[in-house]
Design a protein around this motif. Structure first.
Motif, mmCIF file in Angstrom:
data_model
loop_
_atom_site.group_PDB
_atom_site.id
_atom_site.type_symbol
_atom_site.label_atom_id
_atom_site.label_comp_id
_atom_site.label_asym_id
_atom_site.label_seq_id
_atom_site.Cartn_x
_atom_site.Cartn_y
_atom_site.Cartn_z
ATOM 1 N N SER A 142 -105.530 3.952 -18.739
ATOM 2 C CA SER A 142 -104.081 3.580 -18.924
ATOM 3 C C SER A 142 -103.417 3.709 -17.398
ATOM 4 O O SER A 142 -103.862 2.650 -16.843
ATOM 5 C CB SER A 142 -103.358 4.568 -19.804
ATOM 6 O OG SER A 142 -102.093 4.417 -20.177
ATOM 7 N N SER A 166 -108.234 0.949 -21.340
ATOM 8 C CA SER A 166 -107.139 0.765 -21.843
ATOM 9 C C SER A 166 -105.894 0.484 -20.577
ATOM 10 O O SER A 166 -104.838 1.017 -20.740
ATOM 11 C CB SER A 166 -106.544 1.901 -22.710
ATOM 12 O OG SER A 166 -107.451 1.952 -24.027
ATOM 13 N N ILE A 241 -111.202 -1.614 -24.040
ATOM 14 C CA ILE A 241 -109.779 -1.599 -24.854
ATOM 15 C C ILE A 241 -110.207 -1.134 -26.382
ATOM 16 O O ILE A 241 -111.438 -1.289 -26.879
ATOM 17 C CB ILE A 241 -108.829 -2.660 -24.839
ATOM 18 C CG1 ILE A 241 -109.454 -4.063 -25.372
ATOM 19 C CG2 ILE A 241 -108.761 -2.906 -23.343
ATOM 20 C CD1 ILE A 241 -108.605 -5.300 -25.548
ATOM 21 N N GLY A 242 -109.302 -0.918 -27.157
ATOM 22 C CA GLY A 242 -109.315 -0.839 -28.658
ATOM 23 C C GLY A 242 -108.777 -1.770 -29.424
ATOM 24 O O GLY A 242 -107.970 -2.527 -28.633
ATOM 25 N N ASP A 245 -105.299 -1.171 -29.555
ATOM 26 C CA ASP A 245 -104.794 -1.026 -28.399
ATOM 27 C C ASP A 245 -103.459 -1.516 -27.934
ATOM 28 O O ASP A 245 -102.915 -2.506 -28.962
ATOM 29 C CB ASP A 245 -105.643 -1.483 -27.467
ATOM 30 C CG ASP A 245 -105.594 -0.092 -26.044
ATOM 31 O OD1 ASP A 245 -104.637 0.076 -25.533
ATOM 32 O OD2 ASP A 245 -106.834 0.054 -25.648
ATOM 33 N N THR A 281 -109.709 1.497 -32.863
ATOM 34 C CA THR A 281 -109.402 2.570 -31.934
ATOM 35 C C THR A 281 -107.790 2.034 -31.215
ATOM 36 O O THR A 281 -107.752 1.001 -30.964
ATOM 37 C CB THR A 281 -110.515 2.463 -30.559
ATOM 38 O OG1 THR A 281 -111.758 2.763 -31.188
ATOM 39 C CG2 THR A 281 -110.157 3.279 -29.550
ATOM 40 N N THR A 282 -107.170 3.130 -31.148
ATOM 41 C CA THR A 282 -105.843 2.727 -30.582
ATOM 42 C C THR A 282 -106.012 3.035 -29.253
ATOM 43 O O THR A 282 -106.738 3.484 -28.328
ATOM 44 C CB THR A 282 -104.819 3.838 -31.057
ATOM 45 O OG1 THR A 282 -105.104 5.160 -31.026
ATOM 46 C CG2 THR A 282 -104.842 3.466 -32.696
ATOM 47 N N HIS A 283 -104.828 2.872 -28.458
ATOM 48 C CA HIS A 283 -104.546 3.180 -26.955
ATOM 49 C C HIS A 283 -104.591 4.776 -26.807
ATOM 50 O O HIS A 283 -105.512 5.137 -26.043
ATOM 51 C CB HIS A 283 -103.124 2.858 -26.367
ATOM 52 C CG HIS A 283 -102.998 2.883 -25.045
ATOM 53 N ND1 HIS A 283 -103.406 2.092 -24.081
ATOM 54 C CD2 HIS A 283 -102.222 3.906 -24.181
ATOM 55 C CE1 HIS A 283 -103.114 2.431 -22.922
ATOM 56 N NE2 HIS A 283 -102.352 3.606 -23.121
ATOM 57 N N MET A 286 -108.459 5.912 -27.776
ATOM 58 C CA MET A 286 -109.438 5.618 -26.756
ATOM 59 C C MET A 286 -110.111 7.149 -26.398
ATOM 60 O O MET A 286 -111.117 7.129 -26.332
ATOM 61 C CB MET A 286 -108.909 4.858 -25.568
ATOM 62 C CG MET A 286 -110.019 4.492 -24.620
ATOM 63 S SD MET A 286 -111.360 3.381 -25.135
ATOM 64 C CE MET A 286 -110.670 1.852 -25.073
#
Length: 312
Positions: A142, A166, A241-242, A245, A281-283, A286
């Motif tokens: 991130s 991400s 990345i997801g 994401d 998968t989300t941010h 991850m």
């Protein structure tokens, strides 16, 4: 976009961060990280820890394990325990893992300096020099992904391979509603959360928590675009990345194509860089996908990138 929707989105993002602060095993319980039949102890102790004088900061750092060095760069508002407690044991088995807390985060006190990706990248460079580490693999998540991109641009001689989880290299790399939500972040959203409790428990002055929240989000309120510089990074790069994401698919694909992707490897050979879009998968999620992520990361770091793919 309606302001109420944006504000609601911001609250949802912060809530997701809170949920993700504690790692979970496959059975859903907080605590040990399980990989197949092995339970990994998260409570390992650093071989070295302390403060490094870099660029006016007293930067807190920890070092674990032995082997080829890898540097982990945390996300916004995070610290070593919040971001990496369940990751460090999985990498420290056969690597030297170097972790630090960025300007204003955790035990690294803030200074009267603008917070920027460029400044944080220079701080990481200074820490590696302090640790007498000529080069290392760099992994950023991130906000840490942005720092990692800038580190590779500004200090290419210190990078062996680059892993971005991400992260973005331009402000419009985020989905538009995510980018718009940054301006609605407020200190009140963090009241009573693990992030505020962590801030207080690590010796910071609680009276300055609101300033901390505003200063950290400020780096994403200003447009930035490092596309040209990032495409010229020489180090092999793995970007993940997801599929749910906050990072746009096209943003990741554009960089992968620039790094040699977008061709059939059986004919043209494999590029030295890699791309992964993790399913379901989300941010924030991850950081919980260690069962998928760690094998892919270690395979990338250990692989012979000059190897010829098999033919049939």
């Amino acid at each position: 976009m309606n302001r109420h929707i944006i504000t609601g989105l911001s609250v949802a993002i912060v809530a997701a961060v809170m949920i993700s602060c504690q790692p979970r095993s496959k059975n859903g319980q907080n605590g040990s990280t399980e990989t197949k039949d092995t339970v990994v102890n998260q409570n390992i102790k650093p071989a070295e820890s302390g403060y490094a004088e870099v660029n006016g900061l007293k930067m807190y750092y920890e070092v674990y394990g032995n082997g080829k060095p890898i540097v982990l760069l945390h996300g916004s508002y995070m610290s070593i325990p919040l971001n990496w407690s369940h990751i460090i044991p999985l990498l420290a088995n056969n690597r030297k893992v170097i972790v630090m807390e960025m300007q204003g985060h955790g035990r690294t006190r803030d200074i009267t300096r603008e917070l920027s990706y460029e400044g944080m990248a220079d701080d990481v460079s200074g820490l590696l020099k302090h640790l007498k580490t000529d080069s290392a693999d760099i992994l950023g998540y991130s906000m840490g992904g942005g720092v990692a991109f800038q580190f590779a641009v500004r200090h290419p001689e210190q990078v062996r391979r680059l892993v971005i989880l991400s992260g973005t290299y331009a402000h419009d790399g985020w989905w538009p509603e995510i980018e718009a939500s940054f301006a609605t972040f407020t200190p009140d959203m963090f009241k009573g959360t693990p992030i505020q409790k962590q801030y207080d428990s690590l010796g910071n002055d609680p009276a300055h928590f609101a300033e901390f929240v505003k200063k950290v989000i400020s780096i994403d309120l200003k447009p930035y675009d490092w596309t040209k510089e990032v495409k010229n990074i020489k180090a092999p790069l793995f970007m993940a990345i997801g599929d749910a994401d906050g990072v746009r698919y096209e943003h990741a694909l554009e960089l992968f194509r620039a790094k040699g992707g977008g061709k059939m490897g059986d004919i043209h050979g494999l590029p030295t860089s890699r791309l992964a879009i993790l399913p379901g998968t989300t941010h924030i999620g991850m950081m919980q996908r260690t069962d998928i992520l760690i094998p892919m990361i270690t395979d990338f770091l250990d692989s012979d990138l000059n190897a010829t793919p098999p033919t049939f």
